[in-house]
Design a protein around this motif. Structure first.
Motif, PDB file in Angstrom:
ATOM      1  N   ALA A 186       0.824  -1.209   0.000  1.00  0.00           N
ATOM      2  CA  ALA A 186       0.000   0.000   0.000  1.00  0.00           C
ATOM      3  C   ALA A 186       0.854   1.255   0.000  1.00  0.00           C
ATOM      4  N   LEU A 187       1.931   1.245   0.792  1.00  0.00           N
ATOM      5  CA  LEU A 187       2.811   2.411   0.836  1.00  0.00           C
ATOM      6  C   LEU A 187       3.593   2.563  -0.465  1.00  0.00           C
ATOM      7  N   LEU A 188       4.039   1.448  -1.030  1.00  0.00           N
ATOM      8  CA  LEU A 188       4.774   1.524  -2.291  1.00  0.00           C
ATOM      9  C   LEU A 188       3.889   2.031  -3.428  1.00  0.00           C
ATOM     10  N   ARG A 189       2.613   1.647  -3.402  1.00  0.00           N
ATOM     11  CA  ARG A 189       1.720   2.112  -4.471  1.00  0.00           C
ATOM     12  C   ARG A 189       1.451   3.612  -4.357  1.00  0.00           C
ATOM     13  N   ARG A 190       1.624   4.176  -3.176  1.00  0.00           N
ATOM     14  CA  ARG A 190       1.437   5.618  -2.992  1.00  0.00           C
ATOM     15  C   ARG A 190       2.755   6.381  -3.103  1.00  0.00           C
ATOM     16  N   SER A 191       3.793   5.697  -3.548  1.00  0.00           N
ATOM     17  CA  SER A 191       5.100   6.342  -3.673  1.00  0.00           C
ATOM     18  C   SER A 191       5.040   7.489  -4.686  1.00  0.00           C
TER      19      SER A 191
END
Length: 370
Positions: A186-191
């Protein structure tokens, strides 16, 4: 100055002067407000009572609970349920193919995982270090008991594990490994880096587009042909990783939706206070995201527990396969309905408990907002 007096409508009184309050008043308003509503309510109660009587007559009054001679002859020609099949075959349903003389280990291992899950629901353990220590201890105890090889316990390979113990273990391990993966995805997709966010998005969408059985089949049977021997590991761990990956792909989108529901001003205020990325994410963004995404998270956990039944297709002896084996012999082949009711009750117990705990968390966090 003129005063205006407030008038209130008195509650209806019965002929005896009784004024319904509390639960009785709620029942009257919901089900007996009008004569038509009362007619529907009474009709529904009669129909439900009739079917409840039929179910109780079959499942309790005319049922056979034990078999003194250990055979199915006691159930021949009866009009009720034959619960004797559970009395005689419960070991294979709960423990699967586990060695008979060592089934106490499987029972203790199952209890260890259940106790770990229950203790995780206690607020005192809601600290990263405490929760990690609890789960590491629980899984270490489970693996030692199930595999053996130390303290004089014979080795039992994972291929011989089964029943309820295997189902609970797969579920707990899949969620334990999958949840950190989901947060990372989830955090990587919001990078802010387009390459990272788009690659992660393509990975998540690719996993979500595949049926779970395809992922489990690939992890169990295809990967050994393409991986070197030292990297293959045991079949059960490959299945757990595949199970966790599938859970993480869906849970990542749930967490991302929770993050997007957090007001932008929260992060901007954290930046103004000089907090770094990990401080903003760990102390401000993720706690609110999990609270906002709690209902779909509980729903995903419930779905995941029910999806553990798919492992029977790749050769594991879970509780559903164990139930099939319990009545699979010619002697008890007629009692399949009772076995599936018992297995269904086991699933219901876990799923209902999980849903009730989710409702408790929602009430607790809603109270905390005021």
């Amino acid at each position: 100055m003129a005063t205006v007096s407030a008038t209130t409508t008195p509650s209806p009184l019965s002929a005896s002067g009784f004024r319904p309050t509390g639960l009785l008043e709620k029942i009257r308003r919901r089900y007996f407000r009008t004569p038509f509503n009362a007619l529907i309510s009474v009709s529904g109660i009669i129909v439900l009572a009739y079917f409840a009587f039929l179910a109780a007559d079959w499942a309790i009054l005319n049922a056979v609970w034990t078999s003194p001679d250990g055979t199915s002859t006691v159930c021949r020609g009866i009009e009720g349920a034959c619960w004797a099949v559970i009395h005689q075959r419960w070991r294979i349903i709960i423990f699967g193919l586990f060695t008979y003389d060592e089934q106490w280990r499987s029972m203790l291992a199952c209890i260890a995982v259940v106790v770990t899950i229950v203790l995780s629901c206690v607020p005192w353990f809601w600290k990263p270090l405490r929760l990690a220590s609890l789960w590491c201890t629980g899984f270490l105890v489970f693996y030692i008991l199930m595999r053996g090889g130390i303290f004089g316990m014979p080795v039992v390979m994972p291929a011989d594990w089964g029943g309820l113990t295997l189902t609970v273990f797969l579920y707990a391990a899949g969620v334990l490994i999958g949840m950190p993966m989901a947060i990372a995805l989830a955090l990587l997709r919001r990078s802010e880096l387009p390459v990272v966010s788009r690659t992660t998005g393509a990975f998540i969408d690719g996993v979500r587009s595949l049926p779970l059985i395809t992922i489990l089949f690939t992890a169990a049977l295809i990967l050994p042909f393409v991986l070197p021997g030292w990297l293959q590991g045991d079949k059960i761990w490959r299945v757990i990783i595949g199970f966790a990956l599938f859970f993480a792909a869906y849970q990542a989108e749930i967490i991302r939706s929770g993050i997007q529901s957090v007001p932008v001003g929260q992060e901007e205020a954290a930046k103004a206070l000089g907090l770094g990325y990990w401080q903003r994410t760990g102390r401000i963004i993720l706690p609110q995201a999990f609270r906002n995404a709690l209902p779909p998270t509980i729903n995903q956990l419930v779905i995941t527990f029910k999806e553990t039944s798919l492992i029977v297709i790749i050769g594991f002896f879970d509780i559903l396969a164990s139930g099939h084996a319990a009545y699979g012999t010619g002697e008890w082949s007629f009692a399949y309905f009772e076995v599936y009711i018992f297995v269904g009750l086991v699933y219901f117990l876990f799923v209902f408990s999980l849903s009730r705990y989710g409702a408790y968390l929602e009430r607790r966090m809603r109270i905390g907002q005021h």
